[in-house]
Design a protein around this motif. Structure first.
Motif, PDB file in Angstrom:
ATOM      1  N   TYR A 232      -9.596  41.473  28.580  1.00  0.00           N
ATOM      2  CA  TYR A 232      -9.546  41.741  27.140  1.00  0.00           C
ATOM      3  C   TYR A 232     -10.167  40.600  26.348  1.00  0.00           C
ATOM      4  O   TYR A 232     -10.830  40.831  25.335  1.00  0.00           O
ATOM      5  CB  TYR A 232      -8.113  41.990  26.676  1.00  0.00           C
ATOM      6  CG  TYR A 232      -7.525  43.305  27.142  1.00  0.00           C
ATOM      7  CD1 TYR A 232      -8.309  44.456  27.233  1.00  0.00           C
ATOM      8  CD2 TYR A 232      -6.187  43.409  27.497  1.00  0.00           C
ATOM      9  CE1 TYR A 232      -7.781  45.655  27.666  1.00  0.00           C
ATOM     10  CE2 TYR A 232      -5.651  44.605  27.930  1.00  0.00           C
ATOM     11  CZ  TYR A 232      -6.445  45.730  28.002  1.00  0.00           C
ATOM     12  OH  TYR A 232      -5.919  46.914  28.426  1.00  0.00           O
ATOM     13  N   LYS A 233      -9.945  39.372  26.796  1.00  0.00           N
ATOM     14  CA  LYS A 233     -10.553  38.225  26.113  1.00  0.00           C
ATOM     15  C   LYS A 233     -12.070  38.303  26.202  1.00  0.00           C
ATOM     16  O   LYS A 233     -12.776  38.055  25.216  1.00  0.00           O
ATOM     17  CB  LYS A 233     -10.066  36.909  26.729  1.00  0.00           C
ATOM     18  CG  LYS A 233      -8.664  36.524  26.339  1.00  0.00           C
ATOM     19  CD  LYS A 233      -8.267  35.208  26.993  1.00  0.00           C
ATOM     20  CE  LYS A 233      -6.868  34.802  26.629  1.00  0.00           C
ATOM     21  NZ  LYS A 233      -6.465  33.534  27.281  1.00  0.00           N
TER      22      LYS A 233
ATOM     23  N   GLU B 262      -7.406  38.473  30.643  1.00  0.00           N
ATOM     24  CA  GLU B 262      -8.708  37.819  30.747  1.00  0.00           C
ATOM     25  C   GLU B 262      -9.837  38.802  30.445  1.00  0.00           C
ATOM     26  O   GLU B 262     -10.795  38.463  29.755  1.00  0.00           O
ATOM     27  CB  GLU B 262      -8.898  37.196  32.140  1.00  0.00           C
ATOM     28  CG  GLU B 262      -8.041  35.979  32.390  1.00  0.00           C
ATOM     29  CD  GLU B 262      -8.272  34.868  31.385  1.00  0.00           C
ATOM     30  OE1 GLU B 262      -9.435  34.579  31.045  1.00  0.00           O
ATOM     31  OE2 GLU B 262      -7.270  34.296  30.914  1.00  0.00           O
TER      32      GLU B 262
ATOM     33  N   SER C 200     -13.225  41.094  23.983  1.00  0.00           N
ATOM     34  CA  SER C 200     -13.100  40.672  22.587  1.00  0.00           C
ATOM     35  C   SER C 200     -14.238  39.736  22.195  1.00  0.00           C
ATOM     36  O   SER C 200     -14.821  39.873  21.109  1.00  0.00           O
ATOM     37  CB  SER C 200     -11.751  39.971  22.380  1.00  0.00           C
ATOM     38  OG  SER C 200     -11.665  39.441  21.078  1.00  0.00           O
ATOM     39  N   LYS C 201     -14.570  38.812  23.068  1.00  0.00           N
ATOM     40  CA  LYS C 201     -15.652  37.875  22.776  1.00  0.00           C
ATOM     41  C   LYS C 201     -16.981  38.610  22.637  1.00  0.00           C
ATOM     42  O   LYS C 201     -17.733  38.359  21.698  1.00  0.00           O
ATOM     43  CB  LYS C 201     -15.749  36.818  23.884  1.00  0.00           C
ATOM     44  CG  LYS C 201     -16.761  35.745  23.595  1.00  0.00           C
ATOM     45  CD  LYS C 201     -16.760  34.692  24.686  1.00  0.00           C
ATOM     46  CE  LYS C 201     -17.811  33.626  24.400  1.00  0.00           C
ATOM     47  NZ  LYS C 201     -17.842  32.614  25.444  1.00  0.00           N
TER      48      LYS C 201
END
Length: 132
Positions: free
Chosen positions: A78-79, A76, A82-83
């Motif tokens: 990392y997401k 989560e 990344s976003k």
């Protein structure tokens, strides 16, 4: 306490045995009961081993669940990272595009000014030739 009456009778060979042959001379326990106790002890030992294995598997599963939970949290994070990085890349891309457009405008102005300079230079050259 109720008395247990067996459904099936003992085999005739055992029924014909003398009581001294059916009973241990040391402890007085019937060999039939002793045999059952030994069989039960073996079953208990086997079940204890199985319980230890399952206890270990419960502990392993608990550790794996904790690891899975931490990996999901990392995923989560990392997401989210990344976003935010994708948004940052988009912003930087837009800034680059704007700067490229501005650079093209400046190049056009420079080209136009260079053309004017050439014209002025020629005019100056012609005036010098005429007035000299």
């Amino acid at each position: 306490m109720d008395r247990h009456i067996p459904v099936h009778a003992l085999p005739e060979e055992i029924q014909k045995m003398l009581p001294e042959e059916k009973v241990c001379k040391y402890c007085g326990i019937s060999y039939l009961i002793l045999h059952e106790f030994k069989a039960m002890e073996e079953k208990v030992k086997a079940m204890e081993k199985e319980m230890k294995f399952y206890q270990g598997s419960v502990d392993r599963e608990k550790r794996l669940q904790e690891k899975l939970h931490s990996l999901n949290q990392e995923l989560e994070q990392y997401k989210i990272d990344s976003k935010s990085k994708t948004e940052r890349i988009y912003d930087v891309g837009m800034q680059l595009k704007n700067q490229q457009n501005e650079f093209q405008k400046v190049e056009k102005q420079l080209s136009h000014l260079q053309d004017e300079l050439k014209i002025k230079y020629r005019q100056s050259y012609i005036f010098r030739l005429c007035f000299c």
